[in-house]
Write an enzyme that holds these catalytic residues in place. Structure first.
Site, PDB file in Angstrom:
ATOM      1  N   THR A  33      -2.264  -2.007   6.893  1.00 37.02           N
ATOM      2  CA  THR A  33      -2.105  -3.170   7.752  1.00 37.02           C
ATOM      3  C   THR A  33      -0.714  -3.740   7.631  1.00 37.02           C
ATOM      4  O   THR A  33       0.036  -3.409   6.737  1.00 37.02           O
ATOM      5  CB  THR A  33      -3.059  -4.291   7.309  1.00 37.02           C
ATOM      6  OG1 THR A  33      -2.651  -4.701   6.008  1.00 37.02           O
ATOM      7  CG2 THR A  33      -4.471  -3.804   7.257  1.00 37.02           C
ATOM      8  N   ASN A  85       0.117  11.319   6.791  1.00 33.01           N
ATOM      9  CA  ASN A  85      -1.124  10.996   7.495  1.00 33.01           C
ATOM     10  C   ASN A  85      -2.096  12.150   7.689  1.00 33.01           C
ATOM     11  O   ASN A  85      -3.252  11.918   8.052  1.00 33.01           O
ATOM     12  CB  ASN A  85      -0.798  10.388   8.854  1.00 33.01           C
ATOM     13  CG  ASN A  85      -0.250   9.002   8.705  1.00 33.01           C
ATOM     14  OD1 ASN A  85      -0.941   8.112   8.216  1.00 33.01           O
ATOM     15  ND2 ASN A  85       1.005   8.811   9.051  1.00 33.01           N
ATOM     16  N   LYS A  90       4.126  -6.910   4.149  1.00 32.78           N
ATOM     17  CA  LYS A  90       3.847  -5.527   3.781  1.00 32.78           C
ATOM     18  C   LYS A  90       3.537  -4.732   5.030  1.00 32.78           C
ATOM     19  O   LYS A  90       3.176  -5.290   6.070  1.00 32.78           O
ATOM     20  CB  LYS A  90       2.706  -5.427   2.759  1.00 32.78           C
ATOM     21  CG  LYS A  90       1.364  -5.865   3.240  1.00 32.78           C
ATOM     22  CD  LYS A  90       0.380  -4.858   3.753  1.00 32.78           C
ATOM     23  CE  LYS A  90       0.504  -3.481   3.209  1.00 32.78           C
ATOM     24  NZ  LYS A  90      -0.573  -2.623   3.867  1.00 32.78           N
ATOM     25  N   GLU A 134       6.339   5.121   8.255  1.00 30.56           N
ATOM     26  CA  GLU A 134       6.122   6.338   7.478  1.00 30.56           C
ATOM     27  C   GLU A 134       7.011   7.487   7.922  1.00 30.56           C
ATOM     28  O   GLU A 134       6.842   8.039   8.996  1.00 30.56           O
ATOM     29  CB  GLU A 134       4.642   6.702   7.521  1.00 30.56           C
ATOM     30  CG  GLU A 134       3.850   5.682   6.732  1.00 30.56           C
ATOM     31  CD  GLU A 134       2.381   5.661   7.032  1.00 30.56           C
ATOM     32  OE1 GLU A 134       1.628   5.226   6.151  1.00 30.56           O
ATOM     33  OE2 GLU A 134       1.990   6.080   8.129  1.00 30.56           O
ATOM     34  N   THR A 143       0.864  -1.192   0.000  1.00 29.71           N
ATOM     35  CA  THR A 143       0.000   0.000   0.000  1.00 29.71           C
ATOM     36  C   THR A 143       0.901   1.243   0.000  1.00 29.71           C
ATOM     37  O   THR A 143       1.341   1.668  -1.057  1.00 29.71           O
ATOM     38  CB  THR A 143      -0.989   0.006   1.187  1.00 29.71           C
ATOM     39  OG1 THR A 143      -0.267  -0.131   2.403  1.00 29.71           O
ATOM     40  CG2 THR A 143      -2.006  -1.105   1.053  1.00 29.71           C
TER      41      THR A 143
END
Lengths: 398, 398
Positions: free
Chosen positions: B186, B393, B175, B270, B149
């Site tokens: 996830t 985010n 992932k 991230e 993702t």
């Protein structure tokens, strides 16, 4: 929510000055003292790593209810400083009480600033005569300025309560930009009132109010080592002790003022742009509801969502789901600013989210989660997470 | 820690393609299946809000130990989708098993992507003949690509274990960019091996390895609604079931591979620039030590400190102090990258902090906290908090 420009409480005098603890030369030493004996109450941080002034304050035990005011410094937290840190507190208190001709242990001592650095208390002791000399009824404002660290604005407020026979005043000052500062800052809150009130009543209404104000704000979830909230009531109003409806009116005004001060701290949360009230209802217990509100209020995903004004309710319900509480997702309902975005664990009205978006772009809004299991409920207020938070906290200290 | 360029496991074939779930047109559908019957084990998210494929997988119960592989999609989490979401999982599983001429319920189904959006499973069902037609022994790599993702890079690895009579292979794909993604992503992890192993042994070594790898990483503390880790062993090596030293060697290699995959996820957290191992020792219990490590690993103050390469140990010890565990600050010792910055709750060597600074500018380092109370210990790996996290985010979803 703007800071008031005058703050006088009958029978109290204050002062603030720079004694050289802050390199910037900004005010770093505050004193507020009652001319009359007081009843008082103090609430300390629950962090098991606590600063020397907190350790010293806790050791006051029974005397905590007869304190006359505070001496507080910014620029040094006096935390993780061992036996020498405790000595610094004792000497600071002794110097202040001596200069005021008060019995020793008449004042609460607080510190806020960098952690793990020796406290140069000689600077405080040397400054004490000047500080005491500048005490004045208008001095609570400069005292408020002198306890600021990374605060973007001072936090203070006043309430006047009509009671039988007259009016009582409650003044409050606080500091904190999210219970944190670049070098581990703190939340401090001090309330001064000329009310006449029994020690037991003061303890009860103050602890209850703190529990529903300072204890319900979250910036980053990092409880400080120095948090302290205290109230001093000197009875200068000349009225009989508060009771019945008057006591209730006093308690309401006190809570109102404390919540105002607490919300100013959230609003000043490093880099914050929005304040959100997260309310959880229908939990199996109040304790479960509190766990859920705190999971939401500290979730980086939720906090960045608020910054982006995104009604991304999936992040809210997922945070509740990992809070370690009783939950059945098929009974859960979530609303953003009154728009029900999730019901029975599903999206019922796909347009609700779009309707919520303009409402959550405001400076303050509410998120509600109903778990449909019982009657447990709780709420807290929290700030969002923005670039300015990173700038404020990822910078090197020196 | 670089992704391997080939990943073959005897007896397994894989495939990845785009079936139209992602607007970008990137691969979003993955299939990995064993040509032989398998023993298998699956570990699901503990979040009480869990996606339809997780609910469906949990309902497989005993059959969870005889699965032959996985069908997984990205681009839609199929979470908070009610009864229709469960139907989507059932139809996906049925279509895949039919195309493979396998009995129904032979495959694990996983989803990752946006939450609360209806799963257009017709696209998956329609694509199934093509997907099955493109299965190949080299197809595990494209399957890995199709579950990404917000991942900045694919996570995969391989281990070969020498055992009596030959060699067994363990291949793994995963992932996740911190258990999270802009739309609630996830962590998924899949392991494939040609080892011959008893179901009970596989369950034990896999759960133990997951507990010390995937369960010890923290990016933001936000457990996802879709997390799933699974292992499939098909015995294609043709050797007798693993036992004794061989089983132990297999378990070690499996843990090594899982930890590698887990650390790739933290490294991809991230916006992350650094990976830190926080180890707490000397706690009253292992549970206390775990609470302390998680308080440190999720503290925004600690995470920004790591980003700024500041040896601001006060934030670490304050996080431990609020973790709700047994603690006496006067017994606490803290080290950064081997430099003892706090001992007996005080700064003993003022130069230790300066010595630590160049060491914590590296991509990975360790923080140790010893509480001096007992023999409880725990560790987790976590990433830092940077501007890129906010960008990732706080952006609006659509």
């Amino acid at each position: 929510m703007k800071p008031v420009k005058t703050l006088r409480v009958p029978g109290f005098r204050g002062a603030g000055m720079s004694c050289g603890l802050k390199k910037s030369g900004k005010p770093d030493l505050a004193l507020v003292v009652s001319d009359l004996p007081c009843v008082s109450e103090v609430v300390f941080t629950k962090n098991k790593v606590f600063a020397a002034p907190v350790a010293w304050g806790k050791a006051l035990k029974g005397r905590i209810s007869t304190l006359r005011g505070i001496v507080a410094n910014s620029g040094n937290a006096n935390a993780c400083t061992g036996a020498e840190g405790l000595r610094a507190v004792r000497d600071t208190a002794a110097a202040a009480c001596a200069a005021l001709a008060l019995p020793k242990d008449s004042l609460l001592v607080s510190s806020t600033g960098v952690i793990g650095v020796r406290m140069p208390f000689e600077k405080i002791v040397d400054a004490m005569p000047d500080l005491v000399g500048s005490l004045s009824p208008d001095g609570i404002l400069p005292a408020c300025d002198a306890i600021m660290t990374t605060d973007a604005f001072p936090k203070r407020g006043i309430r006047k309560v009509k009671v039988a026979g007259g009016t009582v005043t409650i003044g409050g000052i606080a500091k904190g930009a999210g219970m944190i500062a670049p070098n581990m800052g703190t939340m401090l809150g001090y309330l001064f009132t000329d009310a006449s009130i029994a020690a037991g009543d003061l303890k009860r209404v103050f602890r209850d109010s703190v529990d529903r104000s300072f204890n319900r704000i979250v910036v980053d979830g990092d409880t400080s080592t120095n948090d302290t909230a205290a109230i001093f009531a000197n009875g200068a109003c000349g009225l009989p002790p508060l009771s019945g409806d008057d006591l209730e009116a006093f308690a309401l005004a006190l809570h109102d003022l404390l919540l105002d001060l607490a919300l100013m701290i959230v609003r000043d949360g490093e880099g914050a742009t929005r304040v959100v009230r997260i309310a959880v209802t229908g939990a199996k217990s109040d304790a479960d509801a509190e766990k859920a509100t705190r999971a939401v209020a500290t979730s980086p995903l939720v906090k960045t969502m608020v910054a982006g004004a995104d009604a991304n309710w999936g992040r809210v319900i997922a945070a509740v789901g990992r809070a370690g509480i009783a939950m059945n997702q098929e009974k859960a309902e979530v609303s953003f600013a009154g728009e029900i975005v999730l019901k029975a664990g599903m999206v019922i009205d796909p347009k609700a989210e779009a309707r919520a978006v303009p409402k959550i772009k405001k400076e303050a809004f509410e998120i509600r989660v109903d778990l449909g299991l019982g009657s447990g409920s709780h709420y807290v207020y929290f700030s969002d997470l923005t670039h300015a938070y990173i700038d404020c906290n990822a910078g090197y200290r020196s």
